[in-house]
Every structure is written in C-alpha cells, then in structure tokens.
Scaffold this motif. Structure first.
Motif, PDB file in Angstrom:
ATOM      1  N   GLY A  42       0.787  -1.239   0.000  1.00 39.08           N
ATOM      2  CA  GLY A  42       0.000   0.000   0.000  1.00 39.08           C
ATOM      3  C   GLY A  42       0.815   1.283   0.000  1.00 39.08           C
ATOM      4  O   GLY A  42       0.264   2.374   0.182  1.00 39.08           O
ATOM      5  N   LYS A  43       2.104   1.178  -0.261  1.00 36.99           N
ATOM      6  CA  LYS A  43       2.985   2.362  -0.200  1.00 36.99           C
ATOM      7  C   LYS A  43       2.601   3.419  -1.238  1.00 36.99           C
ATOM      8  O   LYS A  43       2.435   4.600  -0.922  1.00 36.99           O
ATOM      9  CB  LYS A  43       4.460   1.937  -0.408  1.00 36.99           C
ATOM     10  CG  LYS A  43       4.927   0.886   0.566  1.00 36.99           C
ATOM     11  CD  LYS A  43       6.354   0.451   0.331  1.00 36.99           C
ATOM     12  CE  LYS A  43       6.635  -0.169  -1.036  1.00 36.99           C
ATOM     13  NZ  LYS A  43       5.947  -1.466  -1.274  1.00 36.99           N
ATOM     14  N   SER A  44       2.473   2.986  -2.487  1.00 39.24           N
ATOM     15  CA  SER A  44       2.103   3.953  -3.539  1.00 39.24           C
ATOM     16  C   SER A  44       0.720   4.529  -3.271  1.00 39.24           C
ATOM     17  O   SER A  44       0.468   5.713  -3.508  1.00 39.24           O
ATOM     18  CB  SER A  44       2.121   3.287  -4.915  1.00 39.24           C
ATOM     19  OG  SER A  44       3.427   2.860  -5.235  1.00 39.24           O
ATOM     20  N   THR A  45      -0.178   3.674  -2.761  1.00 45.47           N
ATOM     21  CA  THR A  45      -1.538   4.141  -2.459  1.00 45.47           C
ATOM     22  C   THR A  45      -1.506   5.251  -1.399  1.00 45.47           C
ATOM     23  O   THR A  45      -2.225   6.238  -1.519  1.00 45.47           O
ATOM     24  CB  THR A  45      -2.405   2.951  -1.991  1.00 45.47           C
ATOM     25  OG1 THR A  45      -2.349   1.934  -3.004  1.00 45.47           O
ATOM     26  CG2 THR A  45      -3.846   3.355  -1.774  1.00 45.47           C
ATOM     27  N   VAL A  46      -0.653   5.102  -0.408  1.00 47.26           N
ATOM     28  CA  VAL A  46      -0.529   6.152   0.616  1.00 47.26           C
ATOM     29  C   VAL A  46      -0.127   7.473  -0.028  1.00 47.26           C
ATOM     30  O   VAL A  46      -0.776   8.503   0.193  1.00 47.26           O
ATOM     31  CB  VAL A  46       0.504   5.760   1.710  1.00 47.26           C
ATOM     32  CG1 VAL A  46       0.850   6.961   2.582  1.00 47.26           C
ATOM     33  CG2 VAL A  46      -0.030   4.628   2.575  1.00 47.26           C
TER      34      VAL A  46
END
Ligand SMILES: Nc1ncnc2c1ncn2[C@@H]1O[C@H](COP(=O)(O)OP(=O)(O)OP(=O)(O)O)[C@@H](O)[C@H]1O
Ligand SMILES: [Mg+2]
Length: 262
Positions: A42-46
């Motif tokens: 979920g890094k890019s989503t954050v």
C-alpha cells in the motif's frame, strides 16, 4: 519542528478490498520520511492520497493544516504546485522531448521564454546526473535515464514537498548514491520535506530521518533508522534482514492454503 503532512486514520478500499487500514503518521517540516514494506503493501496508495490523486474511503490528509479532501478541483490544482511527485512508473509524456517533459510546469503555467526554460532544464538534468539528452524522446532513453528525467521534472518547480516513489529502482549503485545525495541536498539547502517510498534498504537507512514499515496496509512500526534496526517486531526484522523465512512468508503460505492453493 512543525508538522507539514498529517495522515489521520486513513482507510482505503477498492471495491470491497481494503488496501489501507487505519494508517496514521506525521511528517515534520524538512523531514525525510521513508516508507518501506512488501510489494502490494500500500505504499504507492498512501502517497497518491497525499497528492490528492486518490480520495480516502475514510480518514483525513492534512498538508500545512489544510484538509486536502475539502479543496475544490481548482484549489487542488493550485495546491499541487507545492508538491513534486515522482511516479513509480515515471509517467513521462512519450510524445514530448526530454526538455519539454522537464520544463512542462513552466510551459504550462508561466510565460518564461523558451531559452530560459531550456537553461533551467539543463540545470535540473545536471542535478540528476544527465547531460545532452534535452532533445531526445523518452523512448530513446534507458530505463534509469527515464527515471532520472522524471525526477528532474518532479523537482523542476522547486516544490516544498517532494514525494518519491522508488527513486533509485533500476539505477546503478553510483547513480543511486547520487540521487540519495540529491534528496539530502534538497532538504539541507532548500528545506524540502520528503516522503520516499523505496525497496532499497541501504538507501532507506542512509537518508531517512524516520522510517515507517507497512504490512498489508497497516502501519507496523515508525521510528528513526536506529529504532527500526533494533525493532523487536518479527515482521520488521524479517523484512530488514531480508530473511526468506519468518512471519511474512509464513502468513503468505497460510493464506495460500486457506484458499486451497496448496
Ligand atoms: N486503482 C486500484 N484499483 C484497485 N486496486 C488497487 C488500485 N491501486 C492499487 N490497488 C491495490 O492496492 C494494493 C496496494 O497497492 P500499492 O500500489 O499501493 O502497493 P505498493 O506497496 O506500492 O507495492 P509495490 O512495492 O509493488 O509498488 C495492491 O493489492 C493493489 O492491487
Ligand atoms: Mg508502489
């Protein structure tokens, strides 16, 4: 130090699938905040929420105490001028030459003469270790060169905040070190606030003021590089020590079994 970015109880679902679960953290002014975690965690989503490309299912994102969800489209566009964003995929315009890509902000938003824009572009390219590529198209560059052109574009308009999604992936060690240096220099000389998503642990530990580890959309640990190195959390320990066996892989195989995959 004052808080520049604040993410508060952020949840994100895509259809029924929950991708972020109660994510909260603060990034202080002039801080380099590094996000690490497995692929798909979920890094890019954050970071897409921080620039307003995605809207929270619930929770809030504040920048300089402005809740960005409350901004109207027009204001959001203005607000984004504070923020440089290096897309994980680079996202260059294929039909534009390198100099037009890097100078895009100035071509779109100012009346600066072309010769001035080109000068500025050459300077920004030098910062990322590139020269003599101004008139080429993205398709004529190597992957690592494209990444650096995208980086030059992200910092071209001197944003207060830069979000880097995998800035050193696919780069050779020397170029990676150069990019790390650039991130530090932007903080030290211009006071930029940075969020860096990376799988490059060496880079993470060398540039971070603080590191956040996320696993499956949940924050597991936030701390200084020293604190993360000494973390007793078994997930963090497996991840930062690159161990093939441990709770991360155990969980994976258990889930696979539950789904009848094995
Ligand atoms: N637009 C979308 N629609 C549906 N699902 C999405 C969307 N964007 C991301 N996801 C899902 O959200 C999860 C997290 O994706 P994300 O890109 O944030 O991971 P990541 O931590 O950046 O991974 P990587 O290290 O591989 O880049 C993944 O399971 C992905 O499939
Ligand atoms: Mg990603």
């Amino acid at each position: 130090m004052s808080v520049k970015i604040k993410v508060e109880n952020l949840y994100k679902r895509f259809d029924k699938r929950e991708v972020l679960h109660d994510v909260s953290f603060e990034v202080k002014n002039r801080e380099i905040f590094v996000i690490i975690g497995g692929s798909g965690s979920g890094k890019s989503t954050v970071i897409k929420h921080i620039i307003g490309l995605l809207k929270p299912t619930s929770g809030k994102v504040f920048i300089d105490s402005t809740d960005i969800a409350t901004l109207r489209d027009r204001d959001l566009i203005d607000f984004r001028k504070k923020i440089g964003y290096l897309f994980q995929e680079g996202a260059l315009f294929d039909s534009l030459r390198v100099w037009e890509n890097v100078g895009f902000f100035y071509l779109e938003n100012t009346r600066m003469p072309i010769s001035e824009i080109r000068k500025l572009v050459t300077k920004k390219l030098a910062l990322v270790g590139l020269k003599d590529v101004e008139d080429l198209y993205p398709s004529q560059l190597s992957g690592g060169m494209r990444k650096r052109v995208a980086l030059a574009r992200a910092i071209s308009y001197n944003p207060e905040i830069v979000l880097y999604d995998e800035p050193t992936s696919g780069l050779d060690p020397v170029t990676s070190a150069m990019i790390d240096n650039l991130i530090l220099k932007l903080r030290d000389e211009i006071g930029v606030t940075s969020i860096v998503v990376t799988h490059d642990l060496e880079s993470a530990f060398s540039i971070a003021d603080r590191i956040m580890y996320i696993h499956k959309g949940k924050v597991v640990a936030i701390g200084t590089p020293e604190e993360i190195k000494n973390s007793q959390d078994m997930f963090v320990r497996q991840f930062i020590n690159r161990l093939p066996e441990g709770p991360i892989t155990q969980e994976f195989f258990e889930e696979l079994k539950m789904k009848g995959g094995r």
